[in-house]
Design an enzyme around this catalytic site. Structure first.
Site, PDB file in Angstrom:
ATOM      1  N   GLY A   1       0.777  -1.234   0.000  1.00  0.00           N
ATOM      2  CA  GLY A   1       0.000   0.000   0.000  1.00  0.00           C
ATOM      3  C   GLY A   1       0.808   1.284   0.000  1.00  0.00           C
ATOM      4  O   GLY A   1       0.240   2.377  -0.081  1.00  0.00           O
TER       5      GLY A   1
ATOM      6  N   GLU B   1       4.410  -6.347   1.458  1.00  0.00           N
ATOM      7  CA  GLU B   1       3.927  -6.647   0.100  1.00  0.00           C
ATOM      8  C   GLU B   1       3.810  -5.387  -0.762  1.00  0.00           C
ATOM      9  O   GLU B   1       2.719  -5.049  -1.233  1.00  0.00           O
ATOM     10  CB  GLU B   1       2.545  -7.318   0.181  1.00  0.00           C
ATOM     11  N   PRO B   2       4.888  -4.666  -0.978  1.00  0.00           N
ATOM     12  CA  PRO B   2       4.769  -3.461  -1.801  1.00  0.00           C
ATOM     13  C   PRO B   2       4.576  -3.800  -3.276  1.00  0.00           C
ATOM     14  O   PRO B   2       5.181  -4.745  -3.781  1.00  0.00           O
ATOM     15  CB  PRO B   2       6.125  -2.770  -1.604  1.00  0.00           C
TER      16      PRO B   2
ATOM     17  N   ARG C   1       3.072  -0.951  -6.014  1.00  0.00           N
ATOM     18  CA  ARG C   1       3.268   0.339  -6.680  1.00  0.00           C
ATOM     19  C   ARG C   1       4.614   0.985  -6.327  1.00  0.00           C
ATOM     20  O   ARG C   1       5.297   1.509  -7.195  1.00  0.00           O
ATOM     21  CB  ARG C   1       2.139   1.279  -6.224  1.00  0.00           C
TER      22      ARG C   1
ATOM     23  N   ARG D   1      -6.326   3.551 -15.142  1.00  0.00           N
ATOM     24  CA  ARG D   1      -6.363   4.254 -13.855  1.00  0.00           C
ATOM     25  C   ARG D   1      -7.107   5.591 -13.893  1.00  0.00           C
ATOM     26  O   ARG D   1      -7.951   5.841 -13.035  1.00  0.00           O
ATOM     27  CB  ARG D   1      -4.947   4.455 -13.293  1.00  0.00           C
TER      28      ARG D   1
ATOM     29  N   TYR E   1     -10.264   5.583 -11.490  1.00  0.00           N
ATOM     30  CA  TYR E   1     -10.108   6.236 -10.175  1.00  0.00           C
ATOM     31  C   TYR E   1      -9.947   7.751 -10.276  1.00  0.00           C
ATOM     32  O   TYR E   1      -9.579   8.385  -9.284  1.00  0.00           O
ATOM     33  CB  TYR E   1      -8.848   5.721  -9.452  1.00  0.00           C
TER      34      TYR E   1
ATOM     35  N   CYS F   1     -14.339   4.566 -27.383  1.00  0.00           N
ATOM     36  CA  CYS F   1     -15.682   5.164 -27.429  1.00  0.00           C
ATOM     37  C   CYS F   1     -16.304   5.235 -26.053  1.00  0.00           C
ATOM     38  O   CYS F   1     -17.292   4.547 -25.754  1.00  0.00           O
ATOM     39  CB  CYS F   1     -16.551   4.375 -28.392  1.00  0.00           C
ATOM     40  N   GLU F   2     -15.697   5.995 -25.204  1.00  0.00           N
ATOM     41  CA  GLU F   2     -16.187   6.241 -23.846  1.00  0.00           C
ATOM     42  C   GLU F   2     -15.827   7.676 -23.507  1.00  0.00           C
ATOM     43  O   GLU F   2     -14.670   8.084 -23.696  1.00  0.00           O
ATOM     44  CB  GLU F   2     -15.471   5.345 -22.828  1.00  0.00           C
TER      45      GLU F   2
ATOM     46  N   TYR G   1       0.133  -1.101 -12.221  1.00  0.00           N
ATOM     47  CA  TYR G   1      -1.303  -1.113 -12.543  1.00  0.00           C
ATOM     48  C   TYR G   1      -1.594  -0.427 -13.880  1.00  0.00           C
ATOM     49  O   TYR G   1      -2.634   0.179 -14.064  1.00  0.00           O
ATOM     50  CB  TYR G   1      -2.120  -0.472 -11.403  1.00  0.00           C
TER      51      TYR G   1
END
Ligand code: LLP
Length: 435
Positions: free
Chosen positions: A250, A284-285, A287, A323, A327, A355-356, A384
């Site tokens: 995290g 557990e890194p 990013r 991403r 987010y 097309c969004e 990610y």
């Protein structure tokens, strides 16, 4: 600008690992992901040093959360420096082991592990499975009874504890609250720990937590570690002693404008909470190790003027990098050549071809005036990015390149649209088997 990703001070070209980003894009085409191996290694070494300085280096295994970037070329860099892996699927198990990460350094998280996946993890003899519920524990116990899986010092069991805290991060990446689907309440951990301790084929090894992603506020960790320590002590009083504690990942980065986690303060915090125990520690890194080591390079296809704004439409979209759409996350977007001081600037919404309406990498970005054919780099996309890409709008995934020691190498060549059509055609038009 970023470690190993910089403008060359002489010719002003953006360089990745000392190689011109424009030359790489020319060679492999756009869009493409480019990673710097040296940047990944430097980051891992920084973390290893910080753990050492806090006096917990020897006791701690760094298990890279490979969902951030599971490319064999990247995983091999982690393996070379002694890193382990945090996996969440049978596919990630195969990939990490293929890249040379030893099973004794692999922990298996994930909220929905299938029987087959658990079986393969037990067969491989990985370090630990982080169990998410009682039914999963029962299933592991059943599988572990089978001769092949039953190794005397085989896979340990960890129970994933949800400390019921709100982390300062996007609500879609917060996992530490019992409102989220992850982990077990304190009561459930205590009950299942008793079951696991008595089960003949299981070795109750650890409690694990993971409170969310992109966390820079150490208070979140402080609260979580405090609650975790209290639970570990409570279990010990009951005679349930653990060999490991898994603190999850995290650790957040700045994305070029915020603050990044103070990694030394983070490791000192771990030492403050767990320094006086003799548990082995796992972190557990994801990013933190790889995000800044990667860029996504896209080419401007068109520019488009509206009354209120201008758009630059790239050949890279939310199929390659989800991403921002998912987010509303910020990524710096820069030209491949640093603009001269007096270059005309203009403000654009940087959009993809999908097309969004939400297929936008960044709103109101001021850049040197853009023309079709100009290329841009979307920074901090080593985590990610490619792993969350998809083939929406029948667009193929994109090539990925690793730069190391002054040379670049294609590490992912995705199937072309023709390959995909061929595979589907065989199934639809040529297969005689009907179900
Ligand atoms: N451990 C567990 C159990 C996890 O679920 C995760 C991430 C990590 C470790 C690594 O977290 P990190 O150090 O990378 O923050 N797609 C989102 C992030 C989702 C993270 C999911 N779990 C994003 O692009 O921001």
């Amino acid at each position: 600008m970023r470690p190993d990703i910089n403008y060359n001070p002489q010719n002003k070209d953006l360089e990745i690992g000392g190689l011109s980003a424009a030359a790489i894009a020319e060679k492999f085409g756009t869009p493409c992901y480019v990673y710097s191996a040296n940047a990944i290694q430097a980051r891992l070494k920084t973390l290893q040093r910080a753990l050492g300085a806090a006096g917990i280096g020897e006791r701690t295994t760094i298990c890279f959360a490979c969902k951030a970037n599971d490319r064999l070329g990247v995983l091999a860099e982690i393996a070379a420096l002694g890193g382990g892996a945090d996996i969440v699927s049978g596919g990630e198990l195969k990939k990490t082991m293929s890249a040379g990460i030893p099973p004794e350094k692999i922990v298996y998280s994930g909220v929905g592990k299938s029987r087959e996946e658990l079986q393969s993890a037990l067969d491989a003899g990985i370090l630990q499975i982080n169990v998410e519920n009682g039914q999963e524990l029962k299933l592991i116990s059943e599988i572990a009874k089978s001769a092949k899986a039953h190794k005397p010092h085989g896979t340990g069991i960890s129970l994933r504890y949800t400390p019921n805290i709100s982390s300062d991060t996007h609500h879609k990446t917060a996992t530490g609250h019992t409102e989220n689907k992850f982990g077990l309440s304190e009561h459930a951990v205590t009950t299942l720990a008793r079951t696991a301790k008595e089960a003949p084929h299981l070795r109750m090894q650890a409690i694990s937590i993971h409170i969310g992603s992109q966390i820079v506020n150490l208070d979140n960790y402080d609260t979580a570690f405090q609650k975790l320590r209290a639970l570990v002590d409570k279990l010990a009083e009951e005679g349930i002693t653990l060999s490991h504690i898994d603190l999850g990942g995290g650790m957040g980065i700045s994305y070029g404008r915020g603050t990044e986690i103070d990694i030394e303060a983070y490791t000192r915090l771990i030492a403050r909470h767990f320094g006086d125990t003799d548990h082995k520690l796992i972190i557990e890194p994801g990013r933190y190790l790889v995000a800044e080591a990667g860029v996504l390079i896209g080419k401007v296809l068109y520019t488009k003027e509206r009354a209120s704004k201008a758009f630059a439409i790239l050949d890279a979209g939310m199929d390659a990098l989800m991403r921002p759409a998912l987010y509303d996350s910020w990524h710096d977007i820069v030209p491949l050549h640093a603009p001269d001081k007096d270059a005309p600037l203009k403000t654009y919404d940087i959009a993809g071809p999908i097309c969004e309406t939400g297929d936008i990498f960044g709103n109101a970005r001021t850049l040197p005036e853009l023309r079709p054919g100009d290329r841009l780099a979307v920074l901090d996309t080593g985590a990610y990015g490619a792993t969350m890409s998809n083939r929406y709008n029948a667009r193929p995934s994109i090539p990925e390149i690793l730069v190391k020691d002054g040379a670049c190498r294609l590490i992912v060549q995705p199937p072309s649209i023709d390959d995909i059509i061929d595979a589907e055609r065989k199934l639809v038009f040529e297969s005689r088997v009907k179900t």
